[in-house]
Design an enzyme around this catalytic site. Structure first.
Site, PDB file in Angstrom:
ATOM      1  N   ASP A 175      26.660  29.837 -43.198  1.00 58.45           N
ATOM      2  CA  ASP A 175      25.844  30.879 -42.561  1.00 58.45           C
ATOM      3  C   ASP A 175      24.345  30.705 -42.833  1.00 58.45           C
ATOM      4  O   ASP A 175      23.525  31.476 -42.326  1.00 58.45           O
ATOM      5  CB  ASP A 175      26.305  32.264 -43.032  1.00 58.45           C
ATOM      6  CG  ASP A 175      27.697  32.596 -42.493  1.00 58.45           C
ATOM      7  OD1 ASP A 175      28.097  32.006 -41.473  1.00 58.45           O
ATOM      8  OD2 ASP A 175      28.378  33.442 -43.102  1.00 58.45           O
ATOM      9  N   GLN A 234      38.039  32.116 -42.923  1.00 55.99           N
ATOM     10  CA  GLN A 234      38.745  33.140 -42.142  1.00 55.99           C
ATOM     11  C   GLN A 234      40.168  32.684 -41.851  1.00 55.99           C
ATOM     12  O   GLN A 234      41.126  33.449 -41.998  1.00 55.99           O
ATOM     13  CB  GLN A 234      37.978  33.428 -40.859  1.00 55.99           C
ATOM     14  CG  GLN A 234      36.617  34.054 -41.150  1.00 55.99           C
ATOM     15  CD  GLN A 234      35.789  34.279 -39.900  1.00 55.99           C
ATOM     16  OE1 GLN A 234      36.130  33.816 -38.813  1.00 55.99           O
ATOM     17  NE2 GLN A 234      34.700  34.994 -40.051  1.00 55.99           N
TER      18      GLN A 234
HETATM   19  C1  S3P Z   1      33.458  34.342 -43.294  1.00 55.60           C
HETATM   20  C2  S3P Z   1      33.686  33.001 -43.122  1.00 55.60           C
HETATM   21  C3  S3P Z   1      32.823  32.124 -42.331  1.00 55.60           C
HETATM   22  C4  S3P Z   1      31.455  32.762 -42.082  1.00 55.60           C
HETATM   23  C5  S3P Z   1      31.548  34.200 -41.669  1.00 55.60           C
HETATM   24  C6  S3P Z   1      32.295  35.017 -42.722  1.00 55.60           C
HETATM   25  C7  S3P Z   1      34.420  35.120 -44.093  1.00 55.60           C
HETATM   26  O1  S3P Z   1      33.424  31.869 -41.091  1.00 55.60           O
HETATM   27  O2  S3P Z   1      30.744  32.028 -41.134  1.00 55.60           O
HETATM   28  O3  S3P Z   1      30.271  34.731 -41.501  1.00 55.60           O
HETATM   29  O4  S3P Z   1      34.104  36.248 -44.512  1.00 55.60           O
HETATM   30  O5  S3P Z   1      35.522  34.607 -44.345  1.00 55.60           O
HETATM   31  P1  S3P Z   1      34.484  30.663 -40.909  1.00 55.60           P
HETATM   32  O6  S3P Z   1      35.573  30.933 -41.843  1.00 55.60           O
HETATM   33  O7  S3P Z   1      34.943  30.728 -39.502  1.00 55.60           O
HETATM   34  O8  S3P Z   1      33.704  29.425 -41.204  1.00 55.60           O
END
Ligand code: S3P
Length: 439
Positions: A317, A171
């Site tokens: 996840d 993210q």
């Molecule tokens: C996601 C990234 C992950 C994941 C989330 C979705 C994404 O989070 O846990 O369910 O779509 O980029 P983080 O980037 O905070 O690890």
């Protein structure tokens, strides 16, 4: 919900399209002028939050039947002049990755969230974007972290940045990549370990100037993104994971899950399960902009393993469902480097402990390494095989906690209950009906 045990299964099933890729597909299509058809597209609470934001920003969105969406993109700059108020609902991905685009727009944004997301940290995107000259009104030097709403004001000029990230987060990485599309020079991003690379792959599909050299992302301004006009989204590995584990831990069973995304930066659970002795076959593999295949699993005698911190981002996840599998494996499984689980939809370390213990599992968790409490990481240990009992599970309003607990109940051989399942709509609205079809 009452959870009844299943004795065995033998079926071919399909799970919904990938959530992470669905978010990126509609967002990046919005940034490319003209029409893009996305089929299939995940319709869930989280992706609806992204769609609602894009509509408010002036993007054309038309649902065609149940599985397709047609996006009419506006280009890199949304056609708004006055301040826009957006709401990300409970979707962390919506808020974090859209912020990278919104900070470069010519209008102000008040970016709100629902109560559950108001508790999740946003400093991780606000601080590095501020280094790129983004203009957040809620920036505070003294605050330990920053929480929604985000108050974003137009920036005079987004500057390129050079980042060495402390946490592997797709993210955060995506927010920076998006902001880099508005900067004149090259932005470089290095992660401690590789996180999911869906943004990089989707941007390449749209001919953006992005390259990965020796694990470092190089990205710069794109005058225009070029839509491929049609995008196919494979099934969500994270949703498939619940059924992959179910097929392995039930006796005399075989399950095939069709067209599942097997991007190596996502499917780390497969590597760990194989080390545990799981009978898993990848068949009909296709190499699109994202690889996908049918995953065939058979009942397996699992043994305990150690999982290293470097393996966590590719299965971030899936730790709750891995811990369910560990309850059925012989020996002590330890998963190292899981601190990030504390800031997901709920504190998943606490949720895993609570639900596994409720069903008779032997589980412990604690900190390791680091001299200060903030630098210490976390581990979870599960000793199996468990002697199961009827359980009253708690969802903690977290979709993955709820689905993992239901799979545990189904495979435990005992009747159980769970307090609430509405949270499952966040990513997998068909979960309960699909599970029902297996009885
Ligand atoms: C996601 C990234 C992950 C994941 C989330 C979705 C994404 O989070 O846990 O369910 O779509 O980029 P983080 O980037 O905070 O690890």
């Amino acid at each position: 919900m009452k959870i009844k045990p299943i004795a065995k299964i033998n079926k071919i099933i399909k799970v919904p399209p990938d959530k992470s890729i669905s978010h990126r597909a509609v967002i990046i299509s919005s940034l490319a002028r003209g029409k893009t058809l996305i089929k299939p597209f995940l319709r869930s609470d989280d992706t609806r939050a992204t769609i609602d934001c894009l509509k408010k920003l002036g993007v054309g969105v038309k649902f065609l039947g149940k599985i397709s969406v047609l996006i009419r993109g506006t280009g890199l700059y949304f056609p708004k002049k006055k301040k826009v108020t957006l709401n990300a609902g409970e979707s962390g991905t919506t808020m974090r990755i859209l912020t990278g685009i919104l900070c470069a727009q010519k209008f102000a944004v008040d970016f709100k969230a629902a109560a559950a997301l108001n508790k999740r940290p946003m400093g991780r995107v606000v601080w590095p974007l501020t280094k790129m000259n983004a203009n957040f009104m809620n920036r505070s030097q003294r605050a330990k972290d920053i929480y929604p709403p985000l108050l974003i004001r137009p920036s005079k000029r987004i500057k390129a940045g050079k980042f060495k990230l402390k946490i592997a987060s797709a993210q955060v990485k995506s927010a920076l990549i998006f902001a880099s599309l508005y900067a004149d020079k090259i932005t470089t991003i290095k992660e401690p370990y590789r996180s999911r690379d869906h943004t990089e792959r989707m941007l390449k599909l749209f001919k953006a100037p992005i390259a990965i050299k020796k694990g470092v992302i190089h990205s710069k301004s794109a005058a225009n993104l070029k839509s491929p006009r049609k995008i196919f989204i494979p099934s969500d590995f994270s949703s498939a994971a619940f059924f992959i584990v179910l097929g392995l831990i039930l006796k005399n069973s075989k399950l095939t899950i069709k067209d599942v995304n097997i991007n190596p930066s996502r499917a780390g659970l497969l590597r760990v399960l194989k080390r545990m002795g799981a009978k898993i076959k990848i068949i009909n593999k296709k190499n699109n902009y994202e690889p996908y295949a049918d995953i065939e699993v058979k009942s397996s005698k699992l043994k305990a393993v150690e999982v290293k911190p470097s393996e966590i981002p590719a299965m971030i996840d899936e730790i709750p469902i891995l811990c369910v599998a560990a309850c059925f494996a012989k020996g002590k499984t330890t998963v190292w480097g899981v601190k990030e689980l504390k800031v997901k939809e709920t504190d998943r370390i606490k949720a895993i402990k609570t639900n596994l213990k409720a069903a008779g599992g032997k589980v412990s968790a604690g900190t390791c390494g680091g001299r200060t409490s903030s630098s210490r990481d976390w581990f979870i240990s599960v000793r199996g095989p468990a002697k199961f009992k009827s359980a009253k599970f708690l969802s903690f309003s977290d979709h993955r906690t709820a689905m993992s607990a239901i799979i545990l109940g189904v495979a435990s051989g005992k009747s159980s209950i769970i307090d609430d399942t509405t949270c499952i709509n966040k990513s997998f609205p068909e979960f309960k009906s699909l599970l029902k079809s297996l009885y």
